[in-house]
Design a protein around this motif. Structure first.
Motif, PDB file in Angstrom:
ATOM      1  N   ASN A   1      40.647  46.841   1.949  1.00  0.00           N
ATOM      2  CA  ASN A   1      39.296  46.543   2.392  1.00  0.00           C
ATOM      3  C   ASN A   1      39.179  45.024   2.382  1.00  0.00           C
ATOM      4  OD1 ASN A   1      38.283  49.288   2.467  1.00  0.00           O
ATOM      5  ND2 ASN A   1      38.461  49.230   0.244  1.00  0.00           N
TER       6      ASN A   1
ATOM      7  N   GLN B   1      27.885  46.424  14.830  1.00  0.00           N
ATOM      8  CA  GLN B   1      29.264  46.739  14.443  1.00  0.00           C
ATOM      9  C   GLN B   1      29.799  45.824  13.348  1.00  0.00           C
ATOM     10  OE1 GLN B   1      28.442  45.614  17.513  1.00  0.00           O
ATOM     11  NE2 GLN B   1      29.878  44.065  18.192  1.00  0.00           N
TER      12      GLN B   1
ATOM     13  N   GLU C   1      31.130  52.863   1.590  1.00  0.00           N
ATOM     14  CA  GLU C   1      31.977  53.319   2.690  1.00  0.00           C
ATOM     15  C   GLU C   1      33.165  54.130   2.181  1.00  0.00           C
ATOM     16  OE1 GLU C   1      32.904  49.909   5.125  1.00  0.00           O
ATOM     17  OE2 GLU C   1      30.982  50.071   6.182  1.00  0.00           O
TER      18      GLU C   1
ATOM     19  N   ARG D   1      34.052  57.931   3.272  1.00  0.00           N
ATOM     20  CA  ARG D   1      35.367  58.342   3.763  1.00  0.00           C
ATOM     21  C   ARG D   1      35.921  59.490   2.920  1.00  0.00           C
ATOM     22  NH1 ARG D   1      35.952  52.675   5.084  1.00  0.00           N
ATOM     23  NH2 ARG D   1      36.729  52.190   3.015  1.00  0.00           N
TER      24      ARG D   1
ATOM     25  N   HIS E   1      40.268  46.293  12.262  1.00  0.00           N
ATOM     26  CA  HIS E   1      40.429  46.629  10.843  1.00  0.00           C
ATOM     27  C   HIS E   1      39.778  47.972  10.505  1.00  0.00           C
ATOM     28  CE1 HIS E   1      41.631  45.463   6.830  1.00  0.00           C
ATOM     29  NE2 HIS E   1      40.465  45.935   6.394  1.00  0.00           N
ATOM     30  N   ARG E   2      38.592  48.219  11.045  1.00  0.00           N
ATOM     31  CA  ARG E   2      37.890  49.466  10.740  1.00  0.00           C
ATOM     32  C   ARG E   2      38.555  50.678  11.388  1.00  0.00           C
ATOM     33  NH1 ARG E   2      31.955  49.027  11.897  1.00  0.00           N
ATOM     34  NH2 ARG E   2      32.855  48.398  13.860  1.00  0.00           N
TER      35      ARG E   2
ATOM     36  N   LYS F   1      40.605  52.685   9.075  1.00  0.00           N
ATOM     37  CA  LYS F   1      39.848  53.368   8.008  1.00  0.00           C
ATOM     38  C   LYS F   1      39.694  52.499   6.762  1.00  0.00           C
ATOM     39  CE  LYS F   1      39.504  57.269  10.278  1.00  0.00           C
ATOM     40  NZ  LYS F   1      38.316  57.516  11.040  1.00  0.00           N
ATOM     41  N   LYS F   2      39.504  51.198   6.974  1.00  0.00           N
ATOM     42  CA  LYS F   2      39.249  50.260   5.890  1.00  0.00           C
ATOM     43  C   LYS F   2      37.992  49.475   6.205  1.00  0.00           C
ATOM     44  CE  LYS F   2      42.788  51.337   3.443  1.00  0.00           C
ATOM     45  NZ  LYS F   2      42.617  51.961   2.142  1.00  0.00           N
ATOM     46  N   SER F   3      37.308  49.022   5.172  1.00  0.00           N
ATOM     47  CA  SER F   3      36.055  48.287   5.332  1.00  0.00           C
ATOM     48  C   SER F   3      36.303  46.822   5.642  1.00  0.00           C
ATOM     49  CB  SER F   3      35.216  48.391   4.056  1.00  0.00           C
ATOM     50  OG  SER F   3      34.904  49.735   3.786  1.00  0.00           O
TER      51      SER F   3
ATOM     52  N   SER G   1      37.121  42.810  13.132  1.00  0.00           N
ATOM     53  CA  SER G   1      36.405  43.870  12.423  1.00  0.00           C
ATOM     54  C   SER G   1      36.697  45.226  13.047  1.00  0.00           C
ATOM     55  CB  SER G   1      34.901  43.593  12.442  1.00  0.00           C
ATOM     56  OG  SER G   1      34.188  44.676  11.895  1.00  0.00           O
ATOM     57  N   LYS G   2      36.657  45.285  14.366  1.00  0.00           N
ATOM     58  CA  LYS G   2      36.906  46.545  15.071  1.00  0.00           C
ATOM     59  C   LYS G   2      38.317  47.056  14.805  1.00  0.00           C
ATOM     60  CE  LYS G   2      36.590  48.554  19.677  1.00  0.00           C
ATOM     61  NZ  LYS G   2      36.300  48.300  21.085  1.00  0.00           N
TER      62      LYS G   2
END
Length: 109
Positions: free
Chosen positions: A37, A84, A101, A105, A62-63, A66-68, A59-60
C-alpha cells in the motif's frame, strides 16, 4: 526521496524535488512498491491541485493491483480533487483509509 516501510504500507516522502519530478521518479520506481500500500507524502512542498492530478495514472495502475494509494497534501480544496484519487491532510488519515480499504478487500468488496 525518503522511503519508509512499515508492514504492508510504504510511505514515500518528497524531500527535495519538485512535484512533477518526484511523480516521475516514483512512477519509474513503482515496480519496487507494487506489492505494498502506498502513501505519497507531499507535506514538505506546496502542492497544488494540478500537482496532485499528476499522480492519477500511477494511482490507477497501483489500485488495479488491489493495493491502496493515498496522497497526503496540505492546503488543498479536497472537494475539488478527482474522485479516483484519495487525498488527505495527514499521515494518520492516510493510514486510516488504507486500513478501511484492506477490510473492504478482505470482505470481498
Amino acid at each position: 526521496m525518503k522511503v519508509d516501510v512499515k508492514g504492508h504500507t510504504t510511505v514515500i516522502k518528497n524531500t527535495a524535488e519538485g512535484v512533477a519530478a518526484f511523480c516521475e521518479k516514483v512512477t519509474h520506481e513503482h515496480v519496487q512498491f507494487a506489492q505494498q500500500n502506498l502513501i505519497i507524502d507531499l507535506t514538505h512542498v506546496t502542492a497544488t491541485l494540478a500537482d496532485v492530478k499528476l499522480f492519477s495514472a500511477l494511482s490507477k495502475v497501483h489500485r488495479k493491483g488491489k493495493k491502496s494509494f493515498v496522497l497526503v497534501a496540505l492546503g488543498l480544496d479536497y472537494n475539488a480533487v478527482p474522485a479516483q484519487l484519495h487525498v488527505v491532510p495527514s499521515l494518520q488519515e492516510a493510514h486510516d483509509i488504507i486500513e478501511m480499504e484492506e477490510i473492504e478487500r478482505d470482505l470481498g468488496f
